[in-house]
Design an enzyme around this catalytic site. Structure first.
Site, PDB file in Angstrom:
ATOM      1  N   ILE A 201      38.137  51.140  45.475  1.00  0.00           N
ATOM      2  CA  ILE A 201      37.421  49.939  45.002  1.00  0.00           C
ATOM      3  C   ILE A 201      37.795  49.731  43.540  1.00  0.00           C
ATOM      4  CG2 ILE A 201      35.163  48.806  44.787  1.00  0.00           C
ATOM      5  CD1 ILE A 201      34.062  51.252  46.469  1.00  0.00           C
ATOM      6  N   HIS A 202      38.415  48.587  43.235  1.00  0.00           N
ATOM      7  CA  HIS A 202      38.760  48.374  41.826  1.00  0.00           C
ATOM      8  C   HIS A 202      38.722  46.922  41.374  1.00  0.00           C
ATOM      9  CE1 HIS A 202      42.647  46.974  43.308  1.00  0.00           C
ATOM     10  NE2 HIS A 202      42.876  46.507  42.097  1.00  0.00           N
ATOM     11  N   ARG A 203      38.753  45.957  42.287  1.00  0.00           N
ATOM     12  CA  ARG A 203      38.871  44.562  41.873  1.00  0.00           C
ATOM     13  C   ARG A 203      37.608  44.093  41.159  1.00  0.00           C
ATOM     14  NH1 ARG A 203      43.202  41.482  43.339  1.00  0.00           N
ATOM     15  NH2 ARG A 203      44.582  42.464  44.873  1.00  0.00           N
TER      16      ARG A 203
END
Length: 355
Positions: A201-203
């Protein structure tokens, strides 16, 4: 041919690993690392293990708002291009490093080559979508990885110097997945003996929105599955800021190198991600992918039934973790693993003709 390659983020390092090797067989390359990813586990380790030549310039821009980050990159890249006088500037993907490099080159009338041209999510709220559209419209060589991306460019009136060459990440997978099997010790280091889901998860659309990140974390906690989560620094920041609790079934680990990531992907039961690159890697490796977005630029993976879009809906995420399985054979959308060769051959030929 003198090529200035501009990099700044993990996916770009992976692509450059195969393209830079081909460039340097007969040409001069100057690598400019913007420092957009500045954590050693997000940057330095990739240069080391993928044997990417060390950057000639490291701008150390770091994090910041889009205007601050892009503006500082633009100023520093322009200075370097004026000094180095490259024949062409090569940019990858859709990051702030991409648009800053393309703008700097365009203003100086230096030809631009864009690798991964034509990708569209059709969501202009995403900074990545803004970057890729703008970069495509000022580029001189557009390397489209798939038929869909080529069609997208034609719909926007871009047809000159568009080349469907396949995906350079597929080139990388063919080489580095074998290397990972030999060099990576992550499975034994994490003492993995049972099935697991790999999650990333990074956006910003997920991390910066408390309700979305809360829903995603809730789904991971309530899934009942063992989940391994290499945690991006931005995600870690917001999990702490929002005071979100992680259940014991979720194993948080520090960001890891590409070879370790490939091994975790290869051995995962399923992959849960909001990363465009990881969606493709899942497809290449034959792993069901659950995408934490409402749309994707890699629509082929969805149409082929190996990728499902669930957004941040906790119920859909849990259901997909437990039930989603592809029902079709994977098709070959991404070329034959020779994209890097094609790119360098086209650039060498094109620049010679233009001179």
């Amino acid at each position: 041919m003198r090529v200035s390659t501009i990099l700044g983020a993990r996916p770009q390092f992976i692509k450059a690993a195969v393209v830079s090797k081909k460039i340097r067989e007969k040409n001069k390359e100057i690598i400019i690392h913007t420092g957009q990813h500045y954590d050693d586990n997000m940057s330095k380790i990739f240069f080391d293990e993928l044997e990417i030549p060390k950057p000639d310039y490291n701008l150390n821009i770091g994090s910041g708002y889009h205007g601050f980050q892009t503006g500082n990159m633009l100023i520093k890249i322009e200075d370097i291009l004026l000094k180095e006088k490259p024949d062409i500037v090569l940019v990858y993907g859709d990051t702030n490093s991409t648009i800053a490099g393309a703008l700097a080159a365009s203003k100086l009338l230096i030809p631009i080559a864009h690798i991964e041209a034509g990708l569209r999510s059709f969501n202009k709220n995403m900074p990545e979508e803004q970057n890729r559209i703008l970069t495509d419209h000022i580029s001189d060589y557009l390397f489209a990885p798939t038929e869909t991306s080529e069609i997208n460019l034609k719909k926007e009136g871009i047809s000159r110097n568009v080349f469907k060459i396949g995906d350079v990440m597929y080139d990388g997978i063919l080489h580095f997945s074998k290397l990972a099997s030999v060099k990576s010790m992550i499975i034994s280091r994490l003492n993995i003996r049972d099935k697991y889901i790999l999650a990333t998860i990074h956006r910003a659309e997920n991390t910066n929105d408390i309700s979305k990140l809360k829903n995603i974390v809730q789904a991971l906690n309530e899934s009942g599955k063992r989940i391994i989560l290499p945690l991006h620094p931005r995600t870690q920041k917001y999990i702490s800021q929002y005071n979100l609790k992680i259940s014991s079934n979720v194993s948080i680990i520090h960001p890891i190198g590409y070879l370790d990531m490939l091994m975790l992907e290869k051995n995962a039961e399923k992959i849960l991600t909001d990363s465009g690159g990881v969606q493709k890697e899942a497809f290449f490796l034959g792993k069901p992918c659950i995408t934490l977005r409402e749309e994707t630029e890699w629509i082929e993976t969805v149409n082929n039934g190996w990728n499902i879009l669930v957004g941040s809906n906790a119920k859909k995420i849990i259901q997909s973790i437990n039930e989603f399985l592809p029902q079709k054979e994977r098709k070959n959308y991404f070329g034959n693993g020779d994209a890097a060769d094609k790119i360098v051959n086209i650039l060498n030929k094109g620049l010679f003709i233009n001179k």
